[in-house]
Design a protein around this motif. Structure first.
Motif, short mmCIF file in Angstrom:
data_model
loop_
_atom_site.label_atom_id
_atom_site.label_comp_id
_atom_site.label_asym_id
_atom_site.label_seq_id
_atom_site.Cartn_x
_atom_site.Cartn_y
_atom_site.Cartn_z
N LEU A 163 16.00 27.78 -119.99
CA LEU A 163 15.60 27.70 -118.59
C LEU A 163 15.21 26.50 -118.09
N ALA A 217 8.70 30.41 -115.14
CA ALA A 217 8.67 31.70 -114.35
C ALA A 217 7.82 31.73 -113.24
N LYS A 269 10.59 38.95 -115.02
CA LYS A 269 9.46 38.39 -115.86
C LYS A 269 9.50 38.66 -117.16
N GLU A 276 12.21 36.82 -118.99
CA GLU A 276 11.83 35.27 -118.82
C GLU A 276 10.88 34.75 -119.99
N THR A 277 9.76 35.71 -119.79
CA THR A 277 8.68 35.38 -120.56
C THR A 277 8.41 36.09 -122.00
#
Length: 368
Positions: free
Chosen positions: A361, A162, A249, A252-253
């Motif tokens: 990812l 990220a 974000k 993604e995280t």
């Protein structure tokens, strides 16, 4: 912070952002403030590079695309240049008609993003007179070999997938480019440029203030809301883009469903999904859109959501506040993104996610 005390690269790289901003300012500007009339910004271009630019087009993907959207706001509001931001994959499949006197900017952290390179290749091949600029964190990359000029961001290696510090470094590149263009085109006086640059030089210290004063409170908030599966992030003006980046974000995280919306457009449909199981984050920085964002946030709160504010002003509207130091609205994205990165990180940690290597990812890890 000592590296051996940091559990994840993501947090380490969030903490490095004040130093990255300083490194970018050192690289792109005179390190001491010169006298009025002397050149402040030095991106390594000849003055003729700016000659006869009537439009800018930005091509990028992911976080780089969102950095480009901040760039669009800066080019249009400060340098008075019409700007279009293209998703590189869409551009590659359906390139728009070429326009004259256009600066094409390709943005990619690694300098190797296939869709961005392919889109730039199309522009290079179909234009007799071309002006191609790249913004990248990698010297000697494929991007650098393709374009006429390159701005190398100063983020160093970013190991976590990220983007955090590379995103902020790209923002600084866009700020310096937009300010230089505005000064060259005489939309900024020397005095105005000096004032903005003086504020930019305060950004590293203000990032450190956020990290020193807000991190623990944000972690507690993340622990409290780790089971909340749906998040809406609202922004307006130049911070609309930060709502998009903040939502990315979170996805993604922490594997949370999060969407970024313009706080006005949010009323035209998405507000229907709000209830007590939804968290809403409103980016409400003092400036021309502040009252409008607050009004939109109040409508969200009336739906029973947990309302979180990213702001430098205390307000009873918000259930929780992610506080940032006071800053001019023009520069506020450099600060408002920081607590959202921290929130996304701690939500991921408390949800048991591998925050450095989220599933599905990949990322090219490159030196600056």
């Amino acid at each position: 912070m000592k590296e051996n005390k940091v559990e994840h690269y993501t947090l380490k790289e969030i903490h490095e952002q004040s130093a990255v901003v300083q490194a970018c300012l050192d690289a792109f500007t005179n390190q001491s403030i010169p006298a009025l009339g002397e050149h402040i910004i030095n991106l390594g271009f000849y003055s003729k590079f700016y000659l006869d630019i009537n439009q800018i087009q930005i091509i990028a993907c992911g976080s780089s695309l969102y950095a480009g959207l901040v760039g669009k706001s800066l080019f249009e509001q400060v340098a008075k240049l019409p700007t279009i931001v293209h998703d590189a994959a869409e551009f590659r499949d359906a390139p728009p008609p070429p326009t004259a006197n256009t600066l094409i900017i390709g943005v990619t952290q690694s300098g190797e993003t296939a869709d961005t390179l392919a889109a730039l290749e199309i522009e290079k091949n179909r234009r007799v007179k071309q002006r191609l600029l790249g913004i990248t964190n990698k010297t000697g990359s494929s991007l650098e070999k393709l374009v006429d000029h390159t701005i190398h961001t100063q983020a160093g290696i970013e190991v976590a997938i990220a983007a955090t510090k590379t995103f902020v470094a790209q923002l600084i590149a866009f700020y310096c480019l937009a300010l230089d263009l505005a000064y060259y085109r005489q939309f900024l006086s020397a005095e105005q440029l000096h004032q903005i640059m003086a504020q930019l030089r305060q950004i590293p210290a203000k990032i450190d203030i956020i990290l020193q004063t807000q991190k623990d409170d944000i972690e507690k908030l993340a622990q409290d809301l780790k089971e909340t599966q749906n998040w809406i992030l609202l922004g307006r003006g130049i911070n609309f883009t930060i709502a998009l980046e903040g939502a990315l974000k979170l996805k993604e995280t922490s594997y949370i469903h999060a969407e970024g919306y313009h706080s006005g457009e949010f009323l035209h449909g998405p507000i229907a999904i709000l209830d007590s199981k939804v968290a809403v984050v409103a980016i409400a920085m003092p400036g021309v859109v502040y009252e409008k964002v607050l009004a939109n946030a109040q409508k969200a709160k009336a739906c029973g959501v947990r309302l979180i504010g990213v702001t430098s002003i205390k307000s009873e509207i918000f259930d929780d506040v992610l506080s940032v130091p006071e800053v001019d609205e023009l520069l506020s994205p450099l600060l408002t993104v920081i607590p959202l990165q921290i929130l996304a990180y701690y939500l991921g940690v408390h949800r048991g996610v591998d925050v450095d290597r989220p599933r599905n990812l990949t990322k090219a890890i490159t030196h600056e």
